[in-house]
Design a protein around this motif. Structure first.
Motif, short mmCIF file in Angstrom:
data_model
loop_
_atom_site.label_atom_id
_atom_site.label_comp_id
_atom_site.label_asym_id
_atom_site.label_seq_id
_atom_site.Cartn_x
_atom_site.Cartn_y
_atom_site.Cartn_z
N SER A 282 0.83 -1.22 0.00
CA SER A 282 0.00 0.00 0.00
C SER A 282 0.86 1.26 0.00
O SER A 282 1.82 1.35 0.76
CB SER A 282 -0.90 -0.01 1.24
OG SER A 282 -1.47 1.27 1.42
N PRO A 283 0.46 2.26 -0.80
CA PRO A 283 1.19 3.54 -0.80
C PRO A 283 0.91 4.33 0.47
O PRO A 283 1.60 5.30 0.76
CB PRO A 283 0.62 4.26 -2.03
CG PRO A 283 -0.72 3.64 -2.26
CD PRO A 283 -0.66 2.24 -1.76
N GLU A 284 -0.07 3.90 1.27
CA GLU A 284 -0.43 4.61 2.50
C GLU A 284 0.48 4.25 3.68
O GLU A 284 0.49 4.92 4.70
CB GLU A 284 -1.87 4.27 2.93
CG GLU A 284 -2.92 4.45 1.86
CD GLU A 284 -3.06 5.91 1.45
OE1 GLU A 284 -2.90 6.78 2.32
OE2 GLU A 284 -3.27 6.17 0.24
N LEU A 285 1.21 3.14 3.57
CA LEU A 285 2.01 2.67 4.72
C LEU A 285 3.34 3.40 4.78
O LEU A 285 3.90 3.76 3.75
CB LEU A 285 2.27 1.16 4.60
CG LEU A 285 1.04 0.24 4.68
CD1 LEU A 285 1.42 -1.19 4.26
CD2 LEU A 285 0.47 0.24 6.10
N GLY B 229 5.97 1.98 6.57
CA GLY B 229 6.95 0.96 6.93
C GLY B 229 6.30 -0.40 6.78
O GLY B 229 5.07 -0.48 6.69
N ASP B 230 7.11 -1.48 6.74
CA ASP B 230 6.54 -2.83 6.70
C ASP B 230 6.05 -3.21 8.09
O ASP B 230 6.64 -2.80 9.10
CB ASP B 230 7.61 -3.85 6.27
CG ASP B 230 8.05 -3.65 4.83
OD1 ASP B 230 7.24 -3.15 4.02
OD2 ASP B 230 9.23 -3.98 4.53
N ALA C 285 1.92 -4.65 4.56
CA ALA C 285 1.37 -5.19 5.81
C ALA C 285 1.26 -6.69 5.59
O ALA C 285 0.54 -7.14 4.69
CB ALA C 285 0.02 -4.57 6.10
N VAL C 286 2.01 -7.46 6.38
CA VAL C 286 2.03 -8.92 6.20
C VAL C 286 1.33 -9.55 7.40
O VAL C 286 1.65 -9.27 8.55
CB VAL C 286 3.48 -9.43 6.10
CG1 VAL C 286 3.50 -10.95 5.96
CG2 VAL C 286 4.20 -8.78 4.93
N ASP C 287 0.38 -10.42 7.10
CA ASP C 287 -0.38 -11.09 8.15
C ASP C 287 -0.20 -12.59 7.96
O ASP C 287 -0.53 -13.13 6.91
CB ASP C 287 -1.86 -10.69 7.98
CG ASP C 287 -2.63 -10.95 9.25
OD1 ASP C 287 -2.25 -11.85 10.01
OD2 ASP C 287 -3.62 -10.22 9.46
N SER C 288 0.34 -13.25 8.99
CA SER C 288 0.66 -14.67 8.86
C SER C 288 -0.11 -15.48 9.89
O SER C 288 -0.24 -15.07 11.04
CB SER C 288 2.17 -14.84 9.09
OG SER C 288 2.49 -16.19 9.24
N GLU C 289 -0.61 -16.61 9.45
CA GLU C 289 -1.32 -17.52 10.35
C GLU C 289 -0.73 -18.90 10.15
O GLU C 289 -0.45 -19.29 9.01
CB GLU C 289 -2.77 -17.58 9.89
CG GLU C 289 -3.81 -17.21 10.90
CD GLU C 289 -5.15 -17.62 10.34
OE1 GLU C 289 -5.76 -18.52 10.88
OE2 GLU C 289 -5.53 -17.03 9.31
#
Ligand code: PMV
Length: 323
Positions: free
Chosen positions: A51-54, A56-57, A89-93
């Protein structure tokens, strides 16, 4: 411009002929080839949102922020999505214990590579994705492929291929978890220590091609006894290299040894089963379907075993529909 999302799932893999040692630390090239089983019912699911809105990671693992892993994740994102990418933004499960010798980094970086590559609009073949995942975690390259997988490390780039599809040989893997805690030393740091200090390291590297030849031909012939013998031998050689490093790297606990003994007893009573152990205290028993129930019951009875998981072989990493 709007954000872009992609999601992927990957299964962990368990090496029978192990990767231990790096030929090139900067490029994370393994010193030896390896051969592994991609597991079926354990998984990591990764959602990547560029996203261009973030500014940082960010990384969230099972609902909790994880800043410790973030630098490795960011480097993998750079390789998969390009250094000029937006922040992610990384979301891990993950449905199994993390960093405890159950190959969670393999499934995590395989899934991350597939999701980030797709989110960035790049189209790559499986080998190109495997090479990117392998730069983050050597074993992750194998989780791009399903079934029984070989990684060849002779050249300047790894080669990875599937030797058998999941249904070709219905092997079962029973995992005895003897500790849910994280490992005391990361596999990367321990490999460097082994290469620098173990007197057995050079013969470990020299003999790997021979073990791979035996394992590959045992897979082709579906010869369980041959695969069992070479896999246990290779596992014990890798741990001998770890134990003879200075300071020694010992991932086992009491229950690890008791599980190995339980597998030996099952073999003595005619069951087709063998053990393998990675950078952690868990014991993985590989068996034929007809022995699975007996193997599971025997390992569940071992003092110190906290839980048991069992699975067949599974598919390589793949894209999911974003949530
Ligand atoms: O991929 P890494 O850096 O987590 O190293 C994995 C090493 C072992 O699991 C011990 C062996 C293997 O081949 O998976």
């Amino acid at each position: 411009m709007a954000e872009i999302r992609a999601a992927a799932e990957a299964q962990p893999n368990i090496a029978l002929i192990k990767y231990w040692g790096k030929r090139d630390v900067a490029r994370n090239l393994p010193a030896v080839g390896s051969l592994s089983l991609t597991l079926g019912s354990l998984w990591t699911r990764m959602q990547v949102c560029l996203s261009p809105e973030l500014d940082g990671d960010t990384l969230v693992v099972n609902g909790e922020p994880d800043d410790g892993m973030l630098p490795r994740v960011s480097r993998c994102l750079d390789r998969a999505a390009g250094p000029d990418r937006w922040f992610a933004a990384v979301d891990s499960e993950c449905n199994f214990p993390i960093a405890a010798g159950l190959a969670s980094s393999a499934s995590a970086f395989a899934a991350l590579t597939v999701a980030a590559s797709a989110a960035s609009g790049r189209s790559r073949d499986t080998l190109a994705l495997a090479r990117i995942a392998g730069a983050a975690s050597g074993s992750a390259a194998r989780s791009l492929y399903g079934g029984i997988v070989e990684l060849d490390a002779r050249d300047d780039e790894i080669e990875v291929s599937s030797l058998a599809e999941p249904g070709d040989w219905p092997l079962r893997v029973v995992v005895a978890v003897t500790s849910h805690g994280p490992k005391p030393v990361s596999s990367g740091a321990a490999m460097t220590l082994s290469a620098e200090t173990s007197p057995f390291y050079s013969s470990w590297v020299e003999r790997q091609a021979c073990d791979l030849d035996v394992a590959r031909s045992a897979v082709a012939a579906r010869d369980f006894a041959r695969l069992a013998a070479v896999s246990e031998h290779n596992c014990l050689k890798m741990h001998s290299v770890m134990w003879t490093s200075r300071p020694p790297v010992v991932y086992w606990n009491k229950a690890t040894i008791a599980c190995m003994q339980a597998v030996r007893d099952l073999q003595a009573s005619g069951h087709a089963v063998f053990f393998t152990i990675d950078a952690g205290p868990q014991v993985k028993a590989v068996c034929l379907p007809e022995s699975e129930q007996v193997v599971t019951a025997a390992l569940r009875d071992v003092a110190g075993v906290e839980s048991i998981m069992s699975t067949g072989l599974g598919a390589g990493a793949r894209l999911l529909d974003p949530a």
